[in-house]
Write a protein that holds these residues in place. Structure first.
Motif, PDB file in Angstrom:
ATOM      1  N   LEU A  44       1.061  -1.044   0.003  1.00 54.30           N
ATOM      2  CA  LEU A  44       0.150   0.067   0.017  1.00 54.30           C
ATOM      3  C   LEU A  44       1.034   1.383  -0.132  1.00 54.30           C
ATOM      4  O   LEU A  44       0.195   2.426   0.078  1.00 54.30           O
ATOM      5  N   THR A  45       2.176   1.035   0.097  1.00 58.47           N
ATOM      6  CA  THR A  45       2.930   2.246   0.165  1.00 58.47           C
ATOM      7  C   THR A  45       3.195   2.999  -1.238  1.00 58.47           C
ATOM      8  O   THR A  45       3.215   2.090  -2.259  1.00 58.47           O
ATOM      9  N   PRO A  46       3.418   4.049  -1.480  1.00 61.00           N
ATOM     10  CA  PRO A  46       3.525   4.920  -2.666  1.00 61.00           C
ATOM     11  C   PRO A  46       4.840   4.185  -3.344  1.00 61.00           C
ATOM     12  O   PRO A  46       5.820   3.878  -2.492  1.00 61.00           O
ATOM     13  N   SER A  47       5.152   4.085  -4.574  1.00 62.26           N
ATOM     14  CA  SER A  47       6.189   3.570  -5.292  1.00 62.26           C
ATOM     15  C   SER A  47       7.396   4.641  -4.969  1.00 62.26           C
ATOM     16  O   SER A  47       7.030   5.739  -4.495  1.00 62.26           O
ATOM     17  N   THR A  48       8.768   3.950  -5.132  1.00 65.40           N
ATOM     18  CA  THR A  48       9.742   4.703  -4.872  1.00 65.40           C
ATOM     19  C   THR A  48       9.855   5.991  -5.732  1.00 65.40           C
ATOM     20  O   THR A  48      10.075   7.078  -5.312  1.00 65.40           O
ATOM     21  N   GLU A  49       9.373   5.972  -7.031  1.00 64.98           N
ATOM     22  CA  GLU A  49       9.404   6.858  -8.001  1.00 64.98           C
ATOM     23  C   GLU A  49       8.515   8.056  -7.620  1.00 64.98           C
ATOM     24  O   GLU A  49       8.769   9.261  -7.505  1.00 64.98           O
ATOM     25  N   LEU A  50       7.209   7.793  -7.112  1.00 68.76           N
ATOM     26  CA  LEU A  50       6.166   8.484  -6.972  1.00 68.76           C
ATOM     27  C   LEU A  50       6.658   9.494  -5.589  1.00 68.76           C
ATOM     28  O   LEU A  50       6.468  10.644  -5.572  1.00 68.76           O
ATOM     29  N   ARG A  51       7.188   8.587  -4.689  1.00 70.17           N
ATOM     30  CA  ARG A  51       7.641   9.375  -3.523  1.00 70.17           C
ATOM     31  C   ARG A  51       8.656  10.381  -3.842  1.00 70.17           C
ATOM     32  O   ARG A  51       8.693  11.690  -3.243  1.00 70.17           O
ATOM     33  N   ARG A  52       9.853  10.044  -4.506  1.00 63.51           N
ATOM     34  CA  ARG A  52      10.857  10.722  -4.874  1.00 63.51           C
ATOM     35  C   ARG A  52      10.293  12.171  -5.548  1.00 63.51           C
ATOM     36  O   ARG A  52      10.915  13.229  -5.546  1.00 63.51           O
ATOM     37  N   TRP A  53       9.496  11.807  -6.467  1.00 64.30           N
ATOM     38  CA  TRP A  53       8.543  12.988  -7.267  1.00 64.30           C
ATOM     39  C   TRP A  53       8.166  13.788  -6.411  1.00 64.30           C
ATOM     40  O   TRP A  53       8.259  15.070  -6.653  1.00 64.30           O
ATOM     41  N   TYR A  54       7.377  13.446  -5.350  1.00 63.63           N
ATOM     42  CA  TYR A  54       6.656  14.286  -4.590  1.00 63.63           C
ATOM     43  C   TYR A  54       7.435  15.287  -3.613  1.00 63.63           C
ATOM     44  O   TYR A  54       7.314  16.255  -3.524  1.00 63.63           O
ATOM     45  N   HIS A  55       8.560  14.525  -2.989  1.00 69.60           N
ATOM     46  CA  HIS A  55       9.344  14.986  -2.086  1.00 69.60           C
ATOM     47  C   HIS A  55      10.114  15.953  -2.978  1.00 69.60           C
ATOM     48  O   HIS A  55      10.815  16.951  -2.027  1.00 69.60           O
ATOM     49  N   GLU A  58       8.153  18.607  -7.208  1.00 67.97           N
ATOM     50  CA  GLU A  58       7.647  18.634  -8.544  1.00 67.97           C
ATOM     51  C   GLU A  58       6.368  18.660  -8.726  1.00 67.97           C
ATOM     52  O   GLU A  58       5.905  18.837  -9.936  1.00 67.97           O
ATOM     53  N   GLY A  59       5.392  18.562  -7.963  1.00 66.61           N
ATOM     54  CA  GLY A  59       4.021  18.543  -8.114  1.00 66.61           C
ATOM     55  C   GLY A  59       3.452  18.858  -6.775  1.00 66.61           C
ATOM     56  O   GLY A  59       3.705  18.638  -5.851  1.00 66.61           O
ATOM     57  N   SER A  60       2.137  19.109  -7.080  1.00 66.86           N
ATOM     58  CA  SER A  60       1.241  19.609  -6.056  1.00 66.86           C
ATOM     59  C   SER A  60       0.788  18.157  -5.148  1.00 66.86           C
ATOM     60  O   SER A  60       0.768  17.168  -5.680  1.00 66.86           O
ATOM     61  N   TYR A  61       0.176  18.236  -3.992  1.00 65.68           N
ATOM     62  CA  TYR A  61      -0.231  17.132  -3.141  1.00 65.68           C
ATOM     63  C   TYR A  61      -1.585  16.588  -3.956  1.00 65.68           C
ATOM     64  O   TYR A  61      -1.708  15.361  -3.799  1.00 65.68           O
ATOM     65  N   GLU A  62      -2.306  17.538  -4.476  1.00 65.43           N
ATOM     66  CA  GLU A  62      -3.429  16.931  -5.143  1.00 65.43           C
ATOM     67  C   GLU A  62      -3.000  15.851  -6.199  1.00 65.43           C
ATOM     68  O   GLU A  62      -3.627  14.862  -6.723  1.00 65.43           O
ATOM     69  N   GLU A  63      -1.951  16.449  -6.970  1.00 65.61           N
ATOM     70  CA  GLU A  63      -1.397  15.571  -8.031  1.00 65.61           C
ATOM     71  C   GLU A  63      -0.853  14.432  -7.395  1.00 65.61           C
ATOM     72  O   GLU A  63      -1.176  13.022  -7.917  1.00 65.61           O
ATOM     73  N   PHE A  64      -0.107  14.370  -6.257  1.00 68.85           N
ATOM     74  CA  PHE A  64       0.305  13.414  -5.818  1.00 68.85           C
ATOM     75  C   PHE A  64      -0.671  12.339  -5.262  1.00 68.85           C
ATOM     76  O   PHE A  64      -0.604  11.076  -5.632  1.00 68.85           O
ATOM     77  N   ALA A  65      -1.763  12.726  -4.807  1.00 63.30           N
ATOM     78  CA  ALA A  65      -2.863  11.841  -4.144  1.00 63.30           C
ATOM     79  C   ALA A  65      -3.652  11.125  -5.526  1.00 63.30           C
ATOM     80  O   ALA A  65      -3.754   9.905  -5.444  1.00 63.30           O
ATOM     81  N   GLU A  66      -3.639  11.916  -6.610  1.00 64.33           N
ATOM     82  CA  GLU A  66      -4.255  11.358  -7.770  1.00 64.33           C
ATOM     83  C   GLU A  66      -3.460  10.450  -8.409  1.00 64.33           C
ATOM     84  O   GLU A  66      -3.980   9.199  -8.799  1.00 64.33           O
ATOM     85  N   ARG A  67      -2.198  10.427  -8.490  1.00 65.51           N
ATOM     86  CA  ARG A  67      -1.188   9.278  -9.141  1.00 65.51           C
ATOM     87  C   ARG A  67      -1.094   8.214  -7.939  1.00 65.51           C
ATOM     88  O   ARG A  67      -0.910   7.027  -8.469  1.00 65.51           O
ATOM     89  N   TYR A  68      -1.222   8.408  -6.575  1.00 65.65           N
ATOM     90  CA  TYR A  68      -1.080   7.418  -5.549  1.00 65.65           C
ATOM     91  C   TYR A  68      -2.356   6.565  -5.668  1.00 65.65           C
ATOM     92  O   TYR A  68      -2.304   5.164  -5.590  1.00 65.65           O
ATOM     93  N   GLU A  69      -3.370   7.150  -6.015  1.00 65.82           N
ATOM     94  CA  GLU A  69      -4.700   6.435  -6.108  1.00 65.82           C
ATOM     95  C   GLU A  69      -4.599   5.329  -7.261  1.00 65.82           C
ATOM     96  O   GLU A  69      -5.136   4.156  -7.294  1.00 65.82           O
ATOM     97  N   ALA A  70      -4.153   5.999  -8.273  1.00 65.80           N
ATOM     98  CA  ALA A  70      -3.733   5.009  -9.437  1.00 65.80           C
ATOM     99  C   ALA A  70      -3.085   3.882  -9.044  1.00 65.80           C
ATOM    100  O   ALA A  70      -3.219   2.927  -9.565  1.00 65.80           O
ATOM    101  N   GLU A  71      -2.081   4.028  -8.516  1.00 68.49           N
ATOM    102  CA  GLU A  71      -1.014   3.109  -7.868  1.00 68.49           C
ATOM    103  C   GLU A  71      -1.968   2.049  -7.238  1.00 68.49           C
ATOM    104  O   GLU A  71      -1.512   0.813  -7.330  1.00 68.49           O
ATOM    105  N   LEU A  72      -2.899   2.395  -6.287  1.00 71.77           N
ATOM    106  CA  LEU A  72      -3.544   1.700  -5.506  1.00 71.77           C
ATOM    107  C   LEU A  72      -4.617   0.857  -6.070  1.00 71.77           C
ATOM    108  O   LEU A  72      -5.138  -0.042  -5.683  1.00 71.77           O
ATOM    109  N   ALA A  73      -4.804   1.161  -7.436  1.00 77.31           N
ATOM    110  CA  ALA A  73      -5.606   0.115  -8.235  1.00 77.31           C
ATOM    111  C   ALA A  73      -4.954  -0.987  -8.705  1.00 77.31           C
ATOM    112  O   ALA A  73      -5.721  -1.970  -9.313  1.00 77.31           O
ATOM    113  N   ALA A  74      -3.793  -0.965  -8.783  1.00 85.66           N
ATOM    114  CA  ALA A  74      -3.087  -2.167  -9.236  1.00 85.66           C
ATOM    115  C   ALA A  74      -3.566  -3.329  -8.198  1.00 85.66           C
ATOM    116  O   ALA A  74      -3.598  -3.341  -7.212  1.00 85.66           O
TER     117      ALA A  74
END
Length: 116
Positions: A44-55, A58-74
């Motif tokens: 359930l944790t965000p991918s390393t790539e997504l974590r690094r991108w967010y920290h 490079e993007g807003s929290y809203e965009e991070f949340a959207e990308r993270y939800e997409a990862e959770l659909a796997a």
């Protein structure tokens, strides 16, 4: 039943219910006994790539949340999320994170998905 988010470094409280660590890495400087973690679903944790991108800012929290939800659909993540939903139906749950701003972290996204 309720889901709340707390920093893993805070002492456990009786009202925590099931304590679930939602970070991919074990928190620095914290002994496993002291953390009192009941579950650690790494799927359930965000991918390393997504974590690094967010920290990296490079993007807003809203965009991070959207990308993270997409990862959770796997498949693997979706199954782990369903397992947590089953636990929430049985009682209270506390999502634990080492994030200094838990309200702007993946734990808040998970809380919304578990309560929704």
């Amino acid at each position: 039943m309720s889901v709340r988010v707390r920093r893993v470094y805070e002492p456990a409280e009786p009202e925590d219910g099931v304590r679930v660590l939602v970070d991919r890495l074990w928190p620095r400087g914290l002994a496993k006994d002291a953390a009192r973690v009941d579950e650690w679903p790494k799927a359930l944790t965000p991918s390393t790539e997504l974590r690094r991108w967010y920290h990296a800012g490079e993007g807003s929290y809203e965009e991070f949340a959207e990308r993270y939800e997409a990862e959770l659909a796997a498949d693997t993540a979706a199954e782990a999320l369903d397992d947590l939903r089953d636990l929430v139906r049985k009682g209270d749950m506390t999502l634990l994170t080492a994030s200094k701003t838990p309200e702007r972290s993946h734990a808040t996204v998970l809380t919304r998905l578990l309560e929704g």
